[in-house]
Scaffold this motif. Structure first.
Motif, PDB file in Angstrom:
ATOM      1  N   ILE A 152       0.851  -1.191   0.000  1.00  0.00           N
ATOM      2  CA  ILE A 152       0.000   0.000   0.000  1.00  0.00           C
ATOM      3  C   ILE A 152       0.890   1.246   0.000  1.00  0.00           C
ATOM      4  N   ARG A 153       0.621   2.142  -0.952  1.00  0.00           N
ATOM      5  CA  ARG A 153       1.397   3.385  -1.010  1.00  0.00           C
ATOM      6  C   ARG A 153       0.579   4.506  -0.367  1.00  0.00           C
ATOM      7  N   VAL A 154       1.222   5.234   0.532  1.00  0.00           N
ATOM      8  CA  VAL A 154       0.536   6.358   1.176  1.00  0.00           C
ATOM      9  C   VAL A 154       0.594   7.562   0.239  1.00  0.00           C
ATOM     10  N   VAL A 155      -0.548   7.978  -0.301  1.00  0.00           N
ATOM     11  CA  VAL A 155      -0.599   9.156  -1.166  1.00  0.00           C
ATOM     12  C   VAL A 155      -0.565  10.404  -0.300  1.00  0.00           C
ATOM     13  N   ASN A 156      -1.383  10.389   0.728  1.00  0.00           N
ATOM     14  CA  ASN A 156      -1.426  11.536   1.634  1.00  0.00           C
ATOM     15  C   ASN A 156      -1.957  11.089   2.993  1.00  0.00           C
ATOM     16  N   ALA A 157      -1.276  11.501   4.036  1.00  0.00           N
ATOM     17  CA  ALA A 157      -1.766  11.216   5.395  1.00  0.00           C
ATOM     18  C   ALA A 157      -1.706  12.510   6.178  1.00  0.00           C
ATOM     19  N   ASP A 158      -2.824  12.899   6.719  1.00  0.00           N
ATOM     20  CA  ASP A 158      -2.896  14.163   7.461  1.00  0.00           C
ATOM     21  C   ASP A 158      -2.905  13.842   8.952  1.00  0.00           C
ATOM     22  N   ILE A 159      -1.817  14.182   9.626  1.00  0.00           N
ATOM     23  CA  ILE A 159      -1.707  13.880  11.061  1.00  0.00           C
ATOM     24  C   ILE A 159      -1.812  15.182  11.850  1.00  0.00           C
ATOM     25  N   ASP A 160      -2.663  15.168  12.862  1.00  0.00           N
ATOM     26  CA  ASP A 160      -2.831  16.354  13.702  1.00  0.00           C
ATOM     27  C   ASP A 160      -1.569  16.520  14.559  1.00  0.00           C
ATOM     28  N   ASN A 161      -0.850  17.634  14.348  1.00  0.00           N
ATOM     29  CA  ASN A 161       0.419  17.838  15.058  1.00  0.00           C
ATOM     30  C   ASN A 161       0.235  18.039  16.556  1.00  0.00           C
ATOM     31  N   ASP A 162      -0.982  18.443  16.961  1.00  0.00           N
ATOM     32  CA  ASP A 162      -1.185  18.715  18.389  1.00  0.00           C
ATOM     33  C   ASP A 162      -1.308  17.436  19.208  1.00  0.00           C
ATOM     34  N   ASN A 163      -1.955  16.433  18.638  1.00  0.00           N
ATOM     35  CA  ASN A 163      -2.152  15.232  19.461  1.00  0.00           C
ATOM     36  C   ASN A 163      -1.767  13.923  18.763  1.00  0.00           C
ATOM     37  N   GLY A 164      -1.211  14.007  17.591  1.00  0.00           N
ATOM     38  CA  GLY A 164      -0.726  12.786  16.934  1.00  0.00           C
ATOM     39  C   GLY A 164      -1.805  11.891  16.364  1.00  0.00           C
ATOM     40  N   THR A 165      -3.024  12.401  16.217  1.00  0.00           N
ATOM     41  CA  THR A 165      -4.089  11.549  15.653  1.00  0.00           C
ATOM     42  C   THR A 165      -4.143  11.719  14.137  1.00  0.00           C
ATOM     43  N   LEU A 166      -4.672  10.686  13.483  1.00  0.00           N
ATOM     44  CA  LEU A 166      -4.764  10.678  12.026  1.00  0.00           C
ATOM     45  C   LEU A 166      -6.059  11.369  11.600  1.00  0.00           C
ATOM     46  N   VAL A 167      -5.940  12.436  10.840  1.00  0.00           N
ATOM     47  CA  VAL A 167      -7.128  13.182  10.427  1.00  0.00           C
ATOM     48  C   VAL A 167      -7.701  12.596   9.139  1.00  0.00           C
ATOM     49  N   SER A 168      -6.845  12.351   8.155  1.00  0.00           N
ATOM     50  CA  SER A 168      -7.328  11.744   6.916  1.00  0.00           C
ATOM     51  C   SER A 168      -6.229  10.894   6.302  1.00  0.00           C
ATOM     52  N   LEU A 169      -6.645   9.947   5.464  1.00  0.00           N
ATOM     53  CA  LEU A 169      -5.679   9.030   4.865  1.00  0.00           C
ATOM     54  C   LEU A 169      -6.097   8.731   3.436  1.00  0.00           C
ATOM     55  N   ASP A 170      -5.150   8.878   2.505  1.00  0.00           N
ATOM     56  CA  ASP A 170      -5.414   8.557   1.104  1.00  0.00           C
ATOM     57  C   ASP A 170      -4.350   7.547   0.681  1.00  0.00           C
ATOM     58  N   VAL A 171      -4.790   6.380   0.238  1.00  0.00           N
ATOM     59  CA  VAL A 171      -3.817   5.330  -0.103  1.00  0.00           C
ATOM     60  C   VAL A 171      -4.075   4.774  -1.496  1.00  0.00           C
ATOM     61  N   ASP A 172      -3.060   4.095  -2.015  1.00  0.00           N
ATOM     62  CA  ASP A 172      -3.145   3.509  -3.349  1.00  0.00           C
ATOM     63  C   ASP A 172      -2.471   2.137  -3.287  1.00  0.00           C
ATOM     64  N   GLU A 173      -2.890   1.238  -4.180  1.00  0.00           N
ATOM     65  CA  GLU A 173      -2.310  -0.100  -4.169  1.00  0.00           C
ATOM     66  C   GLU A 173      -1.081  -0.127  -5.081  1.00  0.00           C
ATOM     67  N   ILE A 174       0.026  -0.669  -4.566  1.00  0.00           N
ATOM     68  CA  ILE A 174       1.218  -0.710  -5.418  1.00  0.00           C
ATOM     69  C   ILE A 174       1.553  -2.123  -5.884  1.00  0.00           C
ATOM     70  N   LYS A 175       0.959  -3.129  -5.238  1.00  0.00           N
ATOM     71  CA  LYS A 175       1.184  -4.494  -5.714  1.00  0.00           C
ATOM     72  C   LYS A 175      -0.149  -5.201  -5.744  1.00  0.00           C
ATOM     73  N   LEU A 176      -0.259  -6.165  -6.603  1.00  0.00           N
ATOM     74  CA  LEU A 176      -1.471  -6.972  -6.621  1.00  0.00           C
ATOM     75  C   LEU A 176      -1.342  -8.042  -5.550  1.00  0.00           C
ATOM     76  N   GLY A 177      -2.449  -8.324  -4.863  1.00  0.00           N
ATOM     77  CA  GLY A 177      -2.402  -9.353  -3.830  1.00  0.00           C
ATOM     78  C   GLY A 177      -1.765  -8.798  -2.589  1.00  0.00           C
ATOM     79  N   TYR A 178      -2.239  -9.216  -1.456  1.00  0.00           N
ATOM     80  CA  TYR A 178      -1.644  -8.692  -0.234  1.00  0.00           C
ATOM     81  C   TYR A 178      -1.306  -9.801   0.740  1.00  0.00           C
ATOM     82  N   GLU A 179      -1.404 -11.063   0.328  1.00  0.00           N
ATOM     83  CA  GLU A 179      -0.909 -12.149   1.174  1.00  0.00           C
ATOM     84  C   GLU A 179       0.612 -12.152   1.049  1.00  0.00           C
ATOM     85  N   GLU A 180       1.242 -13.118   1.667  1.00  0.00           N
ATOM     86  CA  GLU A 180       2.699 -13.178   1.646  1.00  0.00           C
ATOM     87  C   GLU A 180       3.206 -13.115   0.204  1.00  0.00           C
ATOM     88  N   GLN A 181       4.203 -12.239  -0.026  1.00  0.00           N
ATOM     89  CA  GLN A 181       4.756 -12.099  -1.377  1.00  0.00           C
ATOM     90  C   GLN A 181       5.797 -13.181  -1.624  1.00  0.00           C
TER      91      GLN A 181
END
Lengths: 223, 322
Positions: A194-223
């Motif tokens: 999984i490639r992280v396109v954009n992750a918005d982390i709140d600098n005040d408390n370290g929580t994840l505000v938003s996450l945008d991801v993309d698939e970089i490989k087919l299949g996600y079981e053991e490679q």
């Protein structure tokens, strides 16, 4: 595209499919010819086909008696037509659970809110009662869910892959570690294709505000 | 750096020092990188079982020099991670008979209290609906209480299983209930609740009920209570009850009188109308006319049994018609 059963990220519970089918209400009626030990309900549906599933709302009836249901519809002339039970030619269908009669007071054990899907059983001539809301899983694209699970997972928590997981809880209220959190997210998700396109982390408390991801490989079981 | 693995210096085995909240699978993963390592632990430690409670500091022997998944084991050491996922009871529930009723709690409720009294032999099992074991109560009075841990802000459902049909008395102390649903009849004489729940339909499955105290209910309708023909003492002194609901209740009581003994009914809200004989005999038009009928109808009142309708402290059995 990876797919999986969709679960609630926070509670871990299954997410049931959203149903927009029409729900008819069943009312209790008096049936002078019927047995006193039974209670009689009636409901009106749109079409006159007993082979189709019927979604029905039956309010809580605190009576320990077997339910008999009459199903009707309005024909083109506006006349009320009741469907006969093909098994015994009666206007009533016995309500059943696992092919055994169910008493009215026990119906909320199937669905607390009284929302049921009824399916005609041609062997018994009864109506099998199912939970209308929660009787199936929803299978959808799971990329975002997989990413969120990895971000929430604490290392050592998932025994199949014990060294996986970001463990975002460990970064709450640690604004100084936001960079480390970002790097950890990129590394952990990349290991799972999984490639992280954009992750918005709140600098005040370290929580994840938003996450945008993309698939970089087919299949996600053991490679 | 982790220091929970000690070489026994015999060339064969090492010792693992367990951390708090670890189960046998956590330890297998920490040593061997995979839960397949459980078999090595079981072979080397005769006292170990799959569901045993392992305490922090327990010493567990394992085979030295054989690591089933070296990559994972090394990574756990590198990150300094000690897996500790606890023993959990979420998945297994024994099948119980005698499913009787559910209590639904509001989201903010963190504890539940009730007392159930009974004569003779009885077994009451309570499924708390959280991660804890089913609790069984066998002696009366059963002080049934529980605190909920873990996830907050979720609705809780507590399920009660009652084995026999012996008489029980139920006193629910917790106030913040959403609802109670009874699935099979319960042989009850006394039921008390301080909750402000709005649905009283479940009372119809409390067979033989004689006394109800529900002094804080906010019901949509009181009509189900009028069908309780065994009731002798009904306390519905809740300020949330509206006059119209009492009209419906008292008129329904008169119309469905059936075979019943007089009872004492306490309320703080006054039904509509004046306390007087109905203009049309036996056809009360409002709540107070129905009250008049209940306390004055000769067929329903004897020297030994008399209706007492007490509204805001005034017993209308002793009040003359205006």
């Amino acid at each position: 595209m990876r797919k999986d059963i969709i679960i609630d990220i926070h509670s871990g519970g299954f997410v049931s499919p959203s149903k927009k089918n029409e729900v008819s209400v069943a009312y209790q009626i008096e049936n002078k010819d019927g047995e006193a030990s039974r209670i009689y309900l009636t409901t009106m549906i749109k079409r006159g086909n007993i082979e189709d599933d019927i979604n029905v709302l039956i309010p809580y009836i605190p009576i320990e008696s077997v339910c008999m249901l009459r199903v009707g519809f309005f024909d083109d002339s506006g006349n009320e037509i009741h469907i006969r039970n093909p098994k015994n030619n009666s206007f009533y269908f016995e309500m059943q659970s696992y092919q055994k009669p169910i008493v009215a007071s026990e119906l909320p054990l199937i669905n607390r809110d009284g929302l049921f899907t009824l399916r005609y059983n041609q062997d018994t001539g009864g109506m099998e009662v199912y939970d209308m809301v929660g009787f199936d899983f929803e299978i959808k694209e799971s990329l975002y869910q997989d990413a969120m699970l990895l971000i929430q997972l604490i290392k050592g928590g998932y025994l199949k892959h014990p060294s996986s997981g970001v463990g975002i809880q460990n970064y709450f209220n640690s604004p100084a570690k936001t960079q480390e959190l970002g790097r950890m997210m990129i590394d952990e998700l990349e290991d799972d294709g999984i490639r992280v396109v954009n992750a918005d982390i709140d600098n005040d408390n370290g929580t994840l505000v938003s996450l945008d991801v993309d698939e970089i490989k087919l299949g996600y079981e053991e490679q | 750096m982790k220091n929970n693995k000690i070489d026994n210096k015999n060339g064969l085995t090492s010792t693992y020092i367990a951390a708090p909240n670890q189960n046998i699978y956590d330890i297998a993963v920490d040593i061997h990188g995979t839960i397949d390592g459980v078999s090595d632990l079981l072979v080397n430690n005769s006292w170990l079982t799959l569901d045993i409670d392992i305490k922090g500091g327990d010493k567990i022997t394992y085979t030295s020099g054989v690591t089933l998944d070296e990559y994972e084991a090394e990574r756990l050491d590198m990150f300094g991670v000690v897996p500790a996922t606890q023993n959990r009871n979420t998945y297994y529930r024994p099948k119980l008979s005698g499913k009787k009723f559910d209590v639904f709690l509001n989201k903010d409720v963190l504890s539940f209290d009730c007392i159930i009294e009974f004569d003779g032999e009885q077994e009451i099992s309570v499924d708390w609906g959280d991660n804890s074991d089913i609790e069984v109560f066998k002696s009366s009075p059963a002080q049934i209480s529980h605190s909920f841990y873990g996830e907050e802000g979720v609705e809780r459902t507590i399920r009660f299983y009652i084995k026999t049909d012996e008489v029980i008395n139920i006193d629910i102390k917790t106030e913040d209930l959403i609802n109670i649903m009874v699935y099979n009849s319960i042989n009850t004489r006394f039921f008390s609740t301080k909750s402000n729940m709005g649905d009283v339909r479940f009372f119809n499955l409390l067979t033989g009920i004689q006394r109800i105290t529900a002094s804080n209910i906010s019901p949509e309708t009181l009509a189900p209570l009028s069908k309780l023909i065994t009731i002798q003492d009904l306390d519905i002194t809740s300020s949330k009850i509206k006059p119209k609901q009492l009209d419906e209740f008292f008129i329904s009581l008169v119309k469905n009188y059936g075979e019943r003994l007089p009872a004492t009914i306490k309320t703080t809200t006054k039904p509509n109308g004046d306390f007087k004989e109905p203009n049309i005999k036996n056809m009360p038009q409002n709540g107070m006319e129905a009250v008049w009928m209940l306390v004055n109808e000769p067929a329903w009142n004897t020297d030994y049994h008399q209706w007492h309708i007490i509204i805001d402290g005034i017993d209308f059995a002793n009040v003359e018609e205006k």
